[in-house]
Design a protein around this motif. Structure first.
Motif, PDB file in Angstrom:
ATOM      1  N   VAL A   1      -5.414   7.520   5.669  1.00  0.00           N
ATOM      2  CA  VAL A   1      -5.239   9.148   4.805  1.00  0.00           C
ATOM      3  C   VAL A   1      -5.699   8.336   2.946  1.00  0.00           C
ATOM      4  O   VAL A   1      -6.383   8.416   1.756  1.00  0.00           O
ATOM      5  CB  VAL A   1      -3.869  10.372   4.559  1.00  0.00           C
ATOM      6  CG1 VAL A   1      -4.614  11.070   3.599  1.00  0.00           C
ATOM      7  CG2 VAL A   1      -4.521  10.737   6.195  1.00  0.00           C
ATOM      8  N   LEU A   2      -3.996   7.646   2.705  1.00  0.00           N
ATOM      9  CA  LEU A   2      -4.966   6.962   1.187  1.00  0.00           C
ATOM     10  C   LEU A   2      -5.728   5.777   0.650  1.00  0.00           C
ATOM     11  O   LEU A   2      -6.150   6.157  -0.578  1.00  0.00           O
ATOM     12  CB  LEU A   2      -3.760   6.089   0.897  1.00  0.00           C
ATOM     13  CG  LEU A   2      -1.749   7.499   1.324  1.00  0.00           C
ATOM     14  CD1 LEU A   2      -0.166   6.909   1.107  1.00  0.00           C
ATOM     15  CD2 LEU A   2      -1.462   8.738  -0.329  1.00  0.00           C
TER      16      LEU A   2
ATOM     17  N   PRO B   1      -9.381  14.488  -3.068  1.00  0.00           N
ATOM     18  CA  PRO B   1      -8.394  13.479  -3.427  1.00  0.00           C
ATOM     19  C   PRO B   1      -7.039  13.691  -3.156  1.00  0.00           C
ATOM     20  O   PRO B   1      -5.714  13.042  -3.117  1.00  0.00           O
ATOM     21  CB  PRO B   1      -9.128  12.220  -4.178  1.00  0.00           C
ATOM     22  CG  PRO B   1      -9.791  13.371  -4.766  1.00  0.00           C
ATOM     23  CD  PRO B   1      -9.637  14.563  -4.140  1.00  0.00           C
ATOM     24  N   ALA B   2      -6.456  15.033  -4.686  1.00  0.00           N
ATOM     25  CA  ALA B   2      -5.130  14.660  -4.679  1.00  0.00           C
ATOM     26  C   ALA B   2      -3.930  15.348  -4.004  1.00  0.00           C
ATOM     27  O   ALA B   2      -3.550  15.007  -2.924  1.00  0.00           O
ATOM     28  CB  ALA B   2      -5.320  15.788  -6.179  1.00  0.00           C
ATOM     29  N   ILE B   3      -5.433  16.292  -3.278  1.00  0.00           N
ATOM     30  CA  ILE B   3      -4.398  16.903  -1.885  1.00  0.00           C
ATOM     31  C   ILE B   3      -4.189  16.102  -0.621  1.00  0.00           C
ATOM     32  O   ILE B   3      -4.125  15.532  -0.174  1.00  0.00           O
ATOM     33  CB  ILE B   3      -5.157  18.352  -1.449  1.00  0.00           C
ATOM     34  CG1 ILE B   3      -5.258  19.173  -2.384  1.00  0.00           C
ATOM     35  CG2 ILE B   3      -5.316  18.512  -0.156  1.00  0.00           C
ATOM     36  CD1 ILE B   3      -5.756  20.762  -2.417  1.00  0.00           C
TER      37      ILE B   3
ATOM     38  N   LYS C   1     -10.042   4.531  -2.439  1.00  0.00           N
ATOM     39  CA  LYS C   1     -11.146   4.895  -2.480  1.00  0.00           C
ATOM     40  C   LYS C   1     -12.432   6.151  -3.208  1.00  0.00           C
ATOM     41  O   LYS C   1     -12.967   5.328  -3.770  1.00  0.00           O
ATOM     42  CB  LYS C   1     -12.261   4.491  -1.320  1.00  0.00           C
ATOM     43  CG  LYS C   1     -14.227   4.136  -1.401  1.00  0.00           C
ATOM     44  CD  LYS C   1     -14.404   4.348   0.319  1.00  0.00           C
ATOM     45  CE  LYS C   1     -15.713   3.133   0.282  1.00  0.00           C
ATOM     46  NZ  LYS C   1     -15.915   3.059   1.125  1.00  0.00           N
ATOM     47  N   GLN C   2     -11.981   6.879  -3.050  1.00  0.00           N
ATOM     48  CA  GLN C   2     -12.830   8.329  -3.543  1.00  0.00           C
ATOM     49  C   GLN C   2     -12.162   8.729  -5.286  1.00  0.00           C
ATOM     50  O   GLN C   2     -13.221   8.762  -5.687  1.00  0.00           O
ATOM     51  CB  GLN C   2     -12.690   9.128  -2.869  1.00  0.00           C
ATOM     52  CG  GLN C   2     -13.255  11.090  -2.898  1.00  0.00           C
ATOM     53  CD  GLN C   2     -12.781  12.438  -2.694  1.00  0.00           C
ATOM     54  OE1 GLN C   2     -12.200  12.188  -0.912  1.00  0.00           O
ATOM     55  NE2 GLN C   2     -13.275  13.213  -2.970  1.00  0.00           N
ATOM     56  N   ARG C   3     -11.009   8.230  -5.610  1.00  0.00           N
ATOM     57  CA  ARG C   3     -10.559   8.841  -6.905  1.00  0.00           C
ATOM     58  C   ARG C   3      -9.601   7.543  -6.970  1.00  0.00           C
ATOM     59  O   ARG C   3      -7.845   7.703  -6.718  1.00  0.00           O
ATOM     60  CB  ARG C   3     -10.552   9.764  -6.963  1.00  0.00           C
ATOM     61  CG  ARG C   3     -10.169   9.304  -8.895  1.00  0.00           C
ATOM     62  CD  ARG C   3      -9.755  11.197  -8.522  1.00  0.00           C
ATOM     63  NE  ARG C   3      -8.612  11.722  -8.557  1.00  0.00           N
ATOM     64  CZ  ARG C   3      -7.519  13.016  -8.450  1.00  0.00           C
ATOM     65  NH1 ARG C   3      -8.080  13.771  -8.762  1.00  0.00           N
ATOM     66  NH2 ARG C   3      -6.296  13.032  -7.949  1.00  0.00           N
ATOM     67  N   PRO C   4      -9.702   6.284  -7.545  1.00  0.00           N
ATOM     68  CA  PRO C   4      -9.053   5.423  -7.639  1.00  0.00           C
ATOM     69  C   PRO C   4      -7.605   5.506  -9.485  1.00  0.00           C
ATOM     70  O   PRO C   4      -7.533   5.835 -10.077  1.00  0.00           O
ATOM     71  CB  PRO C   4      -9.733   3.925  -9.034  1.00  0.00           C
ATOM     72  CG  PRO C   4     -10.827   4.266  -8.188  1.00  0.00           C
ATOM     73  CD  PRO C   4     -10.814   5.737  -8.186  1.00  0.00           C
ATOM     74  N   ASP C   5      -6.956   6.180  -8.373  1.00  0.00           N
ATOM     75  CA  ASP C   5      -6.066   6.977  -9.206  1.00  0.00           C
ATOM     76  C   ASP C   5      -4.592   6.183  -9.082  1.00  0.00           C
ATOM     77  O   ASP C   5      -4.654   5.995  -8.144  1.00  0.00           O
ATOM     78  CB  ASP C   5      -5.650   8.637  -9.506  1.00  0.00           C
ATOM     79  CG  ASP C   5      -4.795   9.077 -10.005  1.00  0.00           C
ATOM     80  OD1 ASP C   5      -4.422   9.470 -10.886  1.00  0.00           O
ATOM     81  OD2 ASP C   5      -2.863   9.541  -9.293  1.00  0.00           O
TER      82      ASP C   5
ATOM     83  N   LEU D   1      -0.056   4.309  -1.990  1.00  0.00           N
ATOM     84  CA  LEU D   1      -1.384   3.609  -1.032  1.00  0.00           C
ATOM     85  C   LEU D   1       0.018   1.526  -0.899  1.00  0.00           C
ATOM     86  O   LEU D   1       0.411   2.099   0.233  1.00  0.00           O
ATOM     87  CB  LEU D   1      -2.261   3.404  -1.399  1.00  0.00           C
ATOM     88  CG  LEU D   1      -2.939   2.102  -0.481  1.00  0.00           C
ATOM     89  CD1 LEU D   1      -3.054   2.770   0.777  1.00  0.00           C
ATOM     90  CD2 LEU D   1      -4.475   1.855  -0.782  1.00  0.00           C
ATOM     91  N   GLY D   2      -0.189   1.648  -2.725  1.00  0.00           N
ATOM     92  CA  GLY D   2       0.742   0.229  -1.709  1.00  0.00           C
ATOM     93  C   GLY D   2       2.017  -0.118  -1.657  1.00  0.00           C
ATOM     94  O   GLY D   2       2.555  -0.484  -0.508  1.00  0.00           O
TER      95      GLY D   2
END
Length: 584
Positions: free
Chosen positions: A528-529, A506-508, A534-538, A545-546
Motif C-alpha cells: 500500500v505504501l 494517497p494520504a488516506i 509512487k502516486q505522490r512522493p511525500d 515506507l522506509g
C-alpha cells in the motif's frame, strides 16, 4: 409627510429628522384648547401689576409639548414602545395631522392595535388623504390577521390610482407579520392584468414575491415584464430568477438579451461571464471579458479565470495591461497587481504592490496577510510573525480578520515544525470562533505532531461530532490513533470510511498502510505504501515506507527511500526521529 412603515426601529429613522422647534411649535398652535389647571385666586392688591398674573400650566399628561418631547427622546434611544405611548397621548391634544400620522405609524410598529385605531380615527378627522388611510388600515388589518379587511383596504389604495399607490401597496405587504398571508394577497391583487404600464412596478412586485417566498409568482411576473418592456434591467432580473430555478440555458439566453440592450453595463458583463465560468466554460468567459471596455472588476474576474485555468501567459499579459490601465482603474488595482505578481512568482514585486494598498482599501487586511506569507516564504520568519502580530492587534474588534490572522500565524508555525506555538495560535483563533472545524483540525494536527495525543484525539473527535461525514477528519483521527498504536479497531473503522469516500487519495492510502504496519501486516503495508509513494512522493509517506521496508528486512531499498526523502525535505523531523530509532 412620508408615512411608510417598513421594519422595526428603522421605520422611524425619518422621525428623528423632525425639526424639534418646528414640530413642537405646530403642536402648540393646534392645542390652544388643551385642558389646564384652574388658576389660583388673585393675591392681595400689589403695587406691581405683574405680580398679580398667574399662568395656566397643564399637567404632563395633557401637555402636548411634553409628550412630543418624550416621544422624540424615546426615539433617539430606539425605544419604540415608549415613543408610541407618548405619541398616543399627544395625538388627541394636537390639531396637527402629522402628529396623528406619526402616532399611527408608531402604534403599528409596536403592534398596539387599539392605539393605532385611535390614532387613525384622529388622523382621519384632521384630514388624512384616502391613500394614507387605506395604507394604514391595511397595515392594521394585517397586524390583526384579518386578510379580508386588508384586501379591501389594499384594493381601495390601488383604486386611487396615485403615483405612489403600488409603492405603498408593496410597503404594506413587506412589513406584514405573516409573510404567507402577505404572499397570498400579493398574488391575488398584483396580477399582470392589474399592474400599471410601469416597468418599475412589475419588477418591484416580482422582487416582493421573491422576498415573500412566492418563487413561481416572482418568476412569472419577471418573465412577463421582460416580454413586455424588453429592457436590460427586466431581462437581467428574469435571468437571475431563472438561473436560481435551475434553468441555466434559459438564464444565459436572457442575459444575452440584456447585454444586447446595454452592452457596456459592467454588472451585466460580469454576471454573464460568471455564469459561463460556473458552467465550466472558462475560455468563453475569458474571451467575452477580454472584449469591450475594461474596469477594475472585469480585470479581477479575468485574473481569477486565468488563475483557475493556470494560464501563466494570460496572467503575465494581464499584469502588464493593469499596470498601463487608465488612472481610474490603475489607482484601485494595487491588490490585484500584487496577486498577479505573486501568481507569477514575482514575490518582491508582489510585496511592493501590497505595500501600496491603502489603509482605507477594502483589501488592506488581505494585502498585509499575503505580505506576511511572502515574507515567510523568503525566509524572513521573524518579520512574518511580527506583521501577523500587528494584524492581531489592529483587528481585535473584527472577529473574522482576527481569526484569519491567528490561523495564518498557526499555519506558518506548522511549516516551521514549531508545534507549541502553532497550538497557541490555533487556540487563540478558537477563542474568537469556537468550534470552527478548520481550526479544530489544525490544532488537532499540531497536538499530534507535538506528541499530545489525548488532546489531538479530543479535537478530532469534536470535529467529527460537528461534521460526521468529514472524510479528512476521519482519516486524520484514524491515522493519529494508528500512529499512537492505540484504539486500532476504531482507527481501522475510520480509515475504511475515508478509503470508501476517496479510494485514490494517497494520504488516506498512507494512513491505511501505516495501520497495517501497526497491526503487524508488513507485506500488505509495504504494498500500500509503495503505491502511495509512487502516486505522490511525500516525505511522510516515504518515511513510513522506509520503516516498513527496514522492518521487513529490505534494508537496501529502505535506505534508498530514506535518501529520497532527505532530498525532498532535508529538515524533516519524522525522518530524523525514525533513523534515530532504526539506527541507534
Amino acid at each position: 409627510m412620508n408615512n411608510s412603515v417598513i421594519s422595526g426601529s428603522a421605520k422611524f429613522k425619518q422621525l428623528r429628522h423632525l425639526a424639534a422647534a418646528g414640530a413642537l411649535a405646530a403642536a402648540v398652535a393646534g392645542c390652544a384648547g388643551a385642558p389646564a389647571v384652574k388658576p389660583a385666586a388673585p393675591a392681595a392688591p400689589s403695587p406691581q401689576p405683574l405680580a398679580r398674573m398667574v399662568v395656566a400650566t397643564p399637567d404632563a399628561d395633557h401637555d402636548v409639548v411634553a409628550q412630543l418631547l418624550a416621544g422624540e427622546m424615546a426615539l433617539t434611544h430606539s425605544d419604540l414602545k415608549a415613543a408610541a405611548a407618548a405619541y398616543d397621548k399627544a395625538a388627541p391634544l394636537s390639531a396637527d395631522p402629522e402628529v396623528a400620522e406619526r402616532a399611527t405609524a408608531l402604534a403599528l410598529a409596536v403592534h398596539d392595535d387599539a392605539a393605532a385605531q385611535r390614532a387613525l380615527d384622529r388622523w382621519q378627522r384632521l384630514g388624512a388623504t384616502p391613500p394614507q388611510l387605506a395604507q394604514s388600515r391595511a397595515e392594521l388589518a394585517l397586524d390583526r390577521g384579518d386578510a379580508a379587511a386588508a384586501k379591501q383596504q389594499l384594493e381601495q389604495l390601488l383604486a386611487t390610482g396615485g403615483d405612489d399607490a403600488w409603492r405603498q401597496f408593496g410597503r404594506v405587504l413587506v412589513g406584514a407579520r405573516d409573510s404567507a398571508q402577505a404572499g397570498r394577497l400579493l398574488e391575488a391583487l398584483a396580477t399582470p392584468e392589474r399592474l400599471p404600464a410601469d416597468e418599475r412596478a412589475w419588477l418591484a412586485m416580482s422582487e416582493l414575491g421573491d422576498r415573500l417566498g412566492r418563487r413561481p409568482y416572482a418568476l412569472q411576473i419577471a418573465h412577463a415584464a421582460a416580454a413586455r418592456f424588453r429592457t436590460a434591467t427586466a431581462y437581467a432580473w428574469a435571468a437571475q430568477l431563472t438561473l436560481r430555478a435551475g434553468d441555466r440555458a434559459a438564464a444565459r439566453a436572457l442575459l444575452e438579451k440584456a447585454i444586447a440592450r446595454n452592452p457596456v453595463d459592467t454588472h451585466l458583463r460580469l454576471a454573464y461571464a460568471t455564469m459561463l465560468a460556473q458552467g465550466g466554460d472558462y475560455p468563453a468567459a475569458a474571451r467575452f471579458l477580454g472584449q469591450g471596455k475594461q474596469s477594475a472588476d472585469i480585470y479581477n474576474l479575468r485574473a481569477a479565470l486565468a488563475a483557475q485555468a493556470q494560464d501563466r501567459a494570460t496572467l503575465a499579459r494581464l499584469y502588464r495591461q493593469v499596470q498601463s490601465a487608465p488612472p481610474e482603474i490603475r489607482q484601485s488595482s494595487d491588490f490585484l497587481l500584487g496577486q498577479l505578481a505573486e501568481m507569477q512568482g514575482l514575490k518582491a514585486d508582489a510585496l511592493d504592490w501590497y505595500d501600496q494598498v491603502g489603509d482605507e482599501d477594502p483589501h488592506a487586511f488581505d494585502a498585509d496577510l499575503r505580505s506576511a506569507i511572502i515574507l515567510h516564504q523568503q525566509g524572513k520568519r521573524a518579520e512574518a510573525h511580527e506583521l501577523l502580530g500587528q494584524l492581531q492587534t489592529a483587528y481585535l474588534d473584527q472577529p473574522e480578520q482576527l481569526r484569519k490572522a491567528y490561523e495564518a500565524d498557526a499555519d506558518l508555525y506548522m511549516t516551521e515544525q514549531r508545534y507549541p506555538q502553532a497550538e497557541m495560535a490555533f487556540s487563540r483563533a478558537l477563542q474568537v470562533q469556537p468550534d470552527d472545524p478548520g481550526l479544530l483540525y489544525g490544532r488537532g494536527l499540531a497536538y499530534a505532531e507535538s506528541g499530545d495525543i489525548d488532546r489531538a484525539v479530543s479535537d478530532l473527535r469534536r470535529l467529527l461530532e460537528l461534521r460526521p461525514a468529514d472524510v479528512d477528519a476521519s482519516n486524520a483521527l484514524g491515522y493519529t490513533l494508528a500512529d499512537a498504536n492505540r484504539d486500532l479497531a476504531e482507527a481501522r473503522r475510520l480509515i475504511e470510511l475515508a478509503r470508501k469516500a476517496k479510494p485514490a487519495d494517497p494520504a488516506i492510502a498512507d494512513s491505511w498502510g501505516w495501520l497495517q504496519y501497526r497491526l503487524g501486516h508488513l507485506e500488505e503495508a509495504a504494498g500500500v505504501l509503495r503505491q502511495a509513494w509512487k502516486q505522490r512522493p511525500d516525505a511522510d509517506v516515504g518515511v513510513h515506507l522506509g520503516e516498513v521496508l527496514w522492518k521487513s528486512g529490505q534494508r537496501d531499498e529502505a535506505t534508498r527511500v530514506f535518501e529520497q526523502v532527505r532530498k525532498l525535505d532535508p529538515d524533516n523531523t519524522s525522518l530524523r526521529d525514525t533513523l534515530k530509532r532504526l539506527q541507534p
